[in-house]
Design a protein around this motif. Structure first.
Motif, PDB file in Angstrom:
ATOM      1  N   SER A  10      54.639-105.541 -18.880  1.00 53.58           N
ATOM      2  CA  SER A  10      55.193-105.885 -17.569  1.00 53.58           C
ATOM      3  C   SER A  10      54.617-104.929 -16.546  1.00 53.58           C
ATOM      4  CB  SER A  10      56.722-105.768 -17.596  1.00 53.58           C
ATOM      5  OG  SER A  10      57.257-106.132 -16.340  1.00 53.58           O
ATOM      6  N   ARG A  11      54.071-105.474 -15.475  1.00 50.49           N
ATOM      7  CA  ARG A  11      53.527-104.613 -14.413  1.00 50.49           C
ATOM      8  C   ARG A  11      54.586-104.348 -13.345  1.00 50.49           C
ATOM      9  NH1 ARG A  11      52.178-101.595 -11.279  1.00 50.49           N
ATOM     10  NH2 ARG A  11      50.287-101.381 -10.027  1.00 50.49           N
ATOM     11  N   TYR A  12      55.355-105.393 -12.985  1.00 48.34           N
ATOM     12  CA  TYR A  12      56.286-105.271 -11.858  1.00 48.34           C
ATOM     13  C   TYR A  12      57.751-105.331 -12.277  1.00 48.34           C
ATOM     14  CZ  TYR A  12      51.945-106.065  -9.354  1.00 48.34           C
ATOM     15  OH  TYR A  12      50.662-105.967  -8.906  1.00 48.34           O
ATOM     16  N   GLY A  13      58.015-105.473 -13.551  1.00 48.11           N
ATOM     17  CA  GLY A  13      59.391-105.349 -14.045  1.00 48.11           C
ATOM     18  C   GLY A  13      60.088-106.634 -14.443  1.00 48.11           C
ATOM     19  N   ALA A  14      59.564-107.798 -14.051  1.00 51.37           N
ATOM     20  CA  ALA A  14      60.283-109.044 -14.356  1.00 51.37           C
ATOM     21  C   ALA A  14      60.299-109.319 -15.862  1.00 51.37           C
ATOM     22  CB  ALA A  14      59.649-110.216 -13.604  1.00 51.37           C
ATOM     23  N   THR A  15      59.156-109.191 -16.502  1.00 49.05           N
ATOM     24  CA  THR A  15      59.105-109.454 -17.948  1.00 49.05           C
ATOM     25  C   THR A  15      59.907-108.399 -18.705  1.00 49.05           C
ATOM     26  OG1 THR A  15      56.867-110.276 -17.515  1.00 49.05           O
ATOM     27  CG2 THR A  15      57.519-110.079 -19.820  1.00 49.05           C
ATOM     28  N   THR A  78      52.575-114.109 -16.595  1.00 53.82           N
ATOM     29  CA  THR A  78      51.471-115.073 -16.526  1.00 53.82           C
ATOM     30  C   THR A  78      50.373-114.521 -15.636  1.00 53.82           C
ATOM     31  OG1 THR A  78      52.793-117.035 -16.963  1.00 53.82           O
ATOM     32  CG2 THR A  78      50.852-117.351 -15.592  1.00 53.82           C
ATOM     33  N   PHE A  80      46.714-115.910 -14.347  1.00 51.42           N
ATOM     34  CA  PHE A  80      45.771-117.031 -14.352  1.00 51.42           C
ATOM     35  C   PHE A  80      46.087-118.002 -15.484  1.00 51.42           C
ATOM     36  CE2 PHE A  80      43.392-113.402 -12.460  1.00 51.42           C
ATOM     37  CZ  PHE A  80      43.411-113.877 -11.165  1.00 51.42           C
ATOM     38  N   SER A 113      56.936-114.600 -17.352  1.00 48.51           N
ATOM     39  CA  SER A 113      57.404-114.601 -15.976  1.00 48.51           C
ATOM     40  C   SER A 113      56.235-114.985 -15.075  1.00 48.51           C
ATOM     41  CB  SER A 113      57.900-113.196 -15.632  1.00 48.51           C
ATOM     42  OG  SER A 113      58.208-113.112 -14.265  1.00 48.51           O
ATOM     43  N   GLY A 119      52.975-122.306 -11.754  1.00 48.87           N
ATOM     44  CA  GLY A 119      51.836-121.394 -11.877  1.00 48.87           C
ATOM     45  C   GLY A 119      51.380-121.150 -13.305  1.00 48.87           C
ATOM     46  N   SER A 169      57.604-110.808  -7.153  1.00 49.72           N
ATOM     47  CA  SER A 169      58.184-110.515  -8.476  1.00 49.72           C
ATOM     48  C   SER A 169      59.567-109.864  -8.368  1.00 49.72           C
ATOM     49  CB  SER A 169      57.244-109.627  -9.299  1.00 49.72           C
ATOM     50  OG  SER A 169      57.445-109.842 -10.688  1.00 49.72           O
TER      51      SER A 169
HETATM   52  C1  LIG Z   1      46.006-110.867 -11.908  1.00 48.20           C
HETATM   53  C2  LIG Z   1      47.251-111.666 -11.735  1.00 48.20           C
HETATM   54  C3  LIG Z   1      47.254-113.012 -12.020  1.00 48.20           C
HETATM   55  C4  LIG Z   1      48.394-113.791 -11.852  1.00 48.20           C
HETATM   56  N1  LIG Z   1      48.362-115.117 -12.171  1.00 48.20           N
HETATM   57  C5  LIG Z   1      49.468-115.876 -11.969  1.00 48.20           C
HETATM   58  C6  LIG Z   1      49.456-117.267 -12.274  1.00 48.20           C
HETATM   59  O1  LIG Z   1      48.484-117.821 -12.788  1.00 48.20           O
HETATM   60  N2  LIG Z   1      50.568-117.994 -11.996  1.00 48.20           N
HETATM   61  C7  LIG Z   1      51.696-117.425 -11.428  1.00 48.20           C
HETATM   62  O2  LIG Z   1      52.663-118.121 -11.167  1.00 48.20           O
HETATM   63  N3  LIG Z   1      51.748-116.084 -11.197  1.00 48.20           N
HETATM   64  C8  LIG Z   1      50.664-115.309 -11.446  1.00 48.20           C
HETATM   65  N4  LIG Z   1      50.713-113.962 -11.212  1.00 48.20           N
HETATM   66  C9  LIG Z   1      51.992-113.358 -10.824  1.00 48.20           C
HETATM   67  C10 LIG Z   1      52.765-112.804 -12.033  1.00 48.20           C
HETATM   68  O3  LIG Z   1      52.777-113.687 -13.116  1.00 48.20           O
HETATM   69  C11 LIG Z   1      54.217-112.550 -11.634  1.00 48.20           C
HETATM   70  O4  LIG Z   1      54.246-111.662 -10.528  1.00 48.20           O
HETATM   71  C12 LIG Z   1      55.056-112.016 -12.765  1.00 48.20           C
HETATM   72  O5  LIG Z   1      56.411-112.220 -12.453  1.00 48.20           O
HETATM   73  C13 LIG Z   1      54.815-110.518 -13.001  1.00 48.20           C
HETATM   74  O6  LIG Z   1      55.596-110.106 -14.099  1.00 48.20           O
HETATM   75  P1  LIG Z   1      55.995-108.575 -14.249  1.00 48.20           P
HETATM   76  O7  LIG Z   1      56.990-108.278 -13.139  1.00 48.20           O
HETATM   77  O8  LIG Z   1      56.630-108.495 -15.602  1.00 48.20           O
HETATM   78  O9  LIG Z   1      54.746-107.747 -14.143  1.00 48.20           O
HETATM   79  C14 LIG Z   1      49.583-113.179 -11.402  1.00 48.20           C
HETATM   80  C15 LIG Z   1      49.599-111.807 -11.124  1.00 48.20           C
HETATM   81  C16 LIG Z   1      48.453-111.045 -11.290  1.00 48.20           C
HETATM   82  C17 LIG Z   1      48.488-109.564 -10.987  1.00 48.20           C
END
Ligand SMILES: Cc1cc2nc3c(=O)[nH]c(=O)nc-3n(C[C@H](O)[C@H](O)[C@H](O)COP(=O)(O)O)c2cc1C
Length: 197
Positions: A10-15, A78, A80, A113, A119, A169
């Motif tokens: 998880s980069r931003y905390g949602a997962t 997710t 890409f 997430s 997406g 996020s």
């Molecule tokens: C490089 C990159 C690619 C992403 N691709 C998608 C995508 O294909 N579809 C989508 O809905 N969100 C996409 N996102 C957004 C993340 O999936 C979304 O912010 C997610 O909630 C982050 O989870 P985290 O908070 O656990 O890091 C992408 C984010 C990044 C940084």
């Protein structure tokens, strides 16, 4: 007690939040406990080694965590339409487990997430199953007896729990998303317990 591994990036905390609720679902099953682990980020400077202990959050996963678990919940944002590179990078280090069929016959489930509703939740979840199938794991989704699936307005799929986190996020999990995370963790732990006996 048998361990169910809840392994996520998880980069931003949602997962990470989803992982906590899945872990709570795991621990609703007698005799089962959640072992929560994450993976380090990767960079273009590959093979740069991180400290074994991150600054915050759960420890980084080891191959032993995977080998010893009775079941696996695998979570990724997710990116890409696919799982994030740090998680894939860790999975790509599991050849020795694959050679020894160490994960074959164990139950597994996946969660994700996204920023946007369309997406790529389903594509990410389905593609996350592929390496687990190569390992011979038994894939579990979420059945429609979890009636939240019938009314989803945010995340929640039969392929696994999902969360619509919004562009920054920051959206909290809806009650339905949260219930589905818990149900998924509980279902995984119940299956792991049955398979272990
Ligand atoms: C490089 C990159 C690619 C992403 N691709 C998608 C995508 O294909 N579809 C989508 O809905 N969100 C996409 N996102 C957004 C993340 O999936 C979304 O912010 C997610 O909630 C982050 O989870 P985290 O908070 O656990 O890091 C992408 C984010 C990044 C940084």
């Amino acid at each position: 007690m048998a361990d169910v591994l809840v392994l996520y990036y998880s980069r931003y905390g949602a997962t990470a939040t989803m992982a906590q609720h899945i872990a709570r679902g795991v621990e609703e099953v007698d005799g089962m406990q959640a072992r929560v682990r994450t993976v380090p980020p990767v960079s273009t400077l590959c093979e740069a080694s991180e400290d074994r202990i991150p600054d915050a959050g759960p420890p980084y996963a080891s191959l032993e965590d995977l080998r010893d678990c009775a079941g696996l919940a695998l979570g990724s944002p997710t990116r890409f339409g696919n799982m994030a590179a740090p998680l894939k990078y860790f999975i790509d280090t599991t050849s020795s487990l694959w050679l020894g069929a160490a994960l074959a016959g164990k139950p597994a489930t996946v969660f994700t997430s996204t920023a946007s509703l369309h997406g790529g939740q389903e594509t990410t979840l389905l593609s996350m199953m592929l390496p687990l199938l190569h390992h011979g794991m038994l894939i579990l989704g979420i059945p429609y007896s979890e009636t939240d699936l019938l009314h989803t307005e945010a995340g929640g799929t039969p392929y696994g729990a999902s969360h619509l986190a919004g562009p920054d996020s920051k959206k909290p999990l809806t009650d339905a998303e949260l219930r589905l995370c818990r149900a998924q963790g509980k279902r995984l732990a119940a299956a792991a317990r049955k398979l272990a006996t």
